[in-house]
Scaffold this active site. Structure first.
Site, PDB file in Angstrom:
ATOM      1  N   GLU A  95       0.846  -1.180   0.000  1.00  0.00           N
ATOM      2  CA  GLU A  95       0.000   0.000   0.000  1.00  0.00           C
ATOM      3  C   GLU A  95       0.889   1.241   0.000  1.00  0.00           C
ATOM      4  O   GLU A  95       2.057   1.194   0.400  1.00  0.00           O
ATOM      5  CB  GLU A  95      -0.904   0.007   1.229  1.00  0.00           C
ATOM      6  N   TYR A  99       4.343  -3.578  -9.129  1.00  0.00           N
ATOM      7  CA  TYR A  99       3.044  -4.127  -9.521  1.00  0.00           C
ATOM      8  C   TYR A  99       3.091  -4.747 -10.909  1.00  0.00           C
ATOM      9  O   TYR A  99       2.342  -5.679 -11.210  1.00  0.00           O
ATOM     10  CB  TYR A  99       1.986  -3.033  -9.483  1.00  0.00           C
ATOM     11  N   TYR A 147      -7.089   5.588 -21.138  1.00  0.00           N
ATOM     12  CA  TYR A 147      -7.593   5.124 -19.846  1.00  0.00           C
ATOM     13  C   TYR A 147      -6.959   5.966 -18.743  1.00  0.00           C
ATOM     14  O   TYR A 147      -5.739   6.219 -18.750  1.00  0.00           O
ATOM     15  CB  TYR A 147      -7.253   3.651 -19.625  1.00  0.00           C
ATOM     16  N   TYR A 205       5.133   4.571  -6.379  1.00  0.00           N
ATOM     17  CA  TYR A 205       3.803   3.985  -6.218  1.00  0.00           C
ATOM     18  C   TYR A 205       3.072   4.056  -7.553  1.00  0.00           C
ATOM     19  O   TYR A 205       2.320   4.993  -7.835  1.00  0.00           O
ATOM     20  CB  TYR A 205       3.021   4.691  -5.111  1.00  0.00           C
TER      21      TYR A 205
END
Length: 363
Positions: A125, A156, A233, A244
């Site tokens: 997170e 990620y 998008y 992040y």
């Protein structure tokens, strides 16, 4: 004179004996230096000769998985995973997911830690969404996060090279598009900076929005269909912090939409993907200017297709959470036996954000 000579020799022999004893103690007692030397030697051995027992103390977000997956799925042999807390005394490492500690460090192991055991701090997170639990400095040995400067860095997603030596190059042709801009959002909070950007941009261009507060919640399959049907998008992160950059970017890239990103700086994004693979909101002085650029690309196919040139060299690889993260942690332990401790966890993770999630100024 003979007696004095013998006395001098006794002193010499005594000093020599004392020197040998000191050297012996330095090399054979469990001092920090000797342990480090022994552990450094272990890093050059074959990891398969030294199986690692890794205890998963808390299942990340209560997501269980096959404990035999490291070798078969990620090519990490000699990795023994367990969730049996009775093995805490003999485990080489204990992996602890920060979110599941649930505000209270008493949820961590309470037994004395074996000298060589490593505690792994795992968190994916952002700092804005991570509780700052007291007492964690000097408690953990290894960091496992999305950050590139973590001990174990698992972003990620990533772009991996494509070997095209034995096939003719063909330019990527995007799927047929029937929407200009799309956004799928599950955490819609008006005070968020990304929502402020969305509200400004929608004044100039139609945005198809999906999620709990909009048309409907979408399934995984619907998600793929929606994103692939859009030219652009909104890959908007929920907060702005160093490195992040989540699946919001990589899913759009993989599904053939050009990501419009909000998050850390363009320079930070370019550490993960080529600069011509995305559009950054910071590239424009206003949302009106961004909308004008989108209309230009919509009517100029050659300019639009430039955003897909990265596909000539790369393909998207998504990280598999949490099993891939755990297996990479096990591999790290195999190859890094030396002692270390995270003395500045708070300063390193919480105090190095690129900026606050404050409403922007618009023109």
């Amino acid at each position: 004179m003979m007696a004095g000579c013998k006395s001098w020799r006794c002193v010499w022999y005594a000093l020599l004996l004392l020197f040998v004893i000191v050297i012996g103690l330095l090399c054979y007692t469990p001092s920090f230096r000797c342990l480090t030397q022994e552990n450094e030697e272990a890093t050059v051995r074959n990891p398969a000769d030294h199986p690692v027992l890794l205890l998963i103390w808390l299942w990340p977000f209560n997501q269980t998985f096959d404990l035999e997956c490291c070798n078969s799925r990620f090519n990490v042999p000699s990795c023994v995973l367990t969730d049996d807390r009775d093995s805490v005394g003999k485990a080489d490492a204990v992996l602890i997911h920060h979110r599941d500690v649930a505000w209270d460090a008493s949820n961590l192991p309470q037994v004395p830690r074996p000298l060589q055991q490593k505690w792994i701090w795992m968190n994916f997170e952002s700092p804005s969404n991570t509780a700052r639990i007291p007492g964690l400095n000097n408690m953990f040995n290894i960091s496992l996060t999305y950050r590139k400067d973590a001990d174990i860095s698992v972003p990620y997603g990533s772009l991996v090279p494509v070997d095209r030596r034995f096939e003719a190059f063909v330019d990527f042709v995007p799927f047929e598009k029937d929407k200009l801009v799309c956004w799928i959002v599950s955490n819609y909070r008006p005070e968020h900076r990304r929502v402020q950007y969305y509200k400004q941009l929608r004044k100039y261009v139609q945005i198809h929005v999906y999620g709990d507060l909009f048309e409907k919640r979408v399934s995984d399959e619907e998600y793929k269909d929606i994103v692939s049907s859009c030219k652009f998008y909104l890959s908007f992160e929920n907060s702005v912090h160093k490195d992040y950059i989540t699946e919001k970017l990589f899913n759009a890239l993989d599904l053939g939409a050009v990501p419009i990103v909000f998050g850390p700086s363009r320079r930070n994004y370019e550490r993960f993907v080529p600069g011509d693979a995305f559009i950054h909101v910071d590239d424009f002085p206003s949302m009106k200017a961004l909308a004008k650029h989108l209309f230009l690309l919509n009517h100029n196919e050659a300019l639009y297709l430039r955003y897909f040139r990265w596909r000539r060299r790369f393909r998207v690889k998504m990280s598999t959470f949490p099993e891939e993260n755990v297996c990479q942690a096990c591999e790290y332990i195999q190859r890094n036996r030396q002692y270390q401790v995270l003395t500045n966890l708070y300063q390193w993770f919480w105090d190095t954000s690129e900026g606050l999630d404050m409403p922007p100024s618009f023109y």
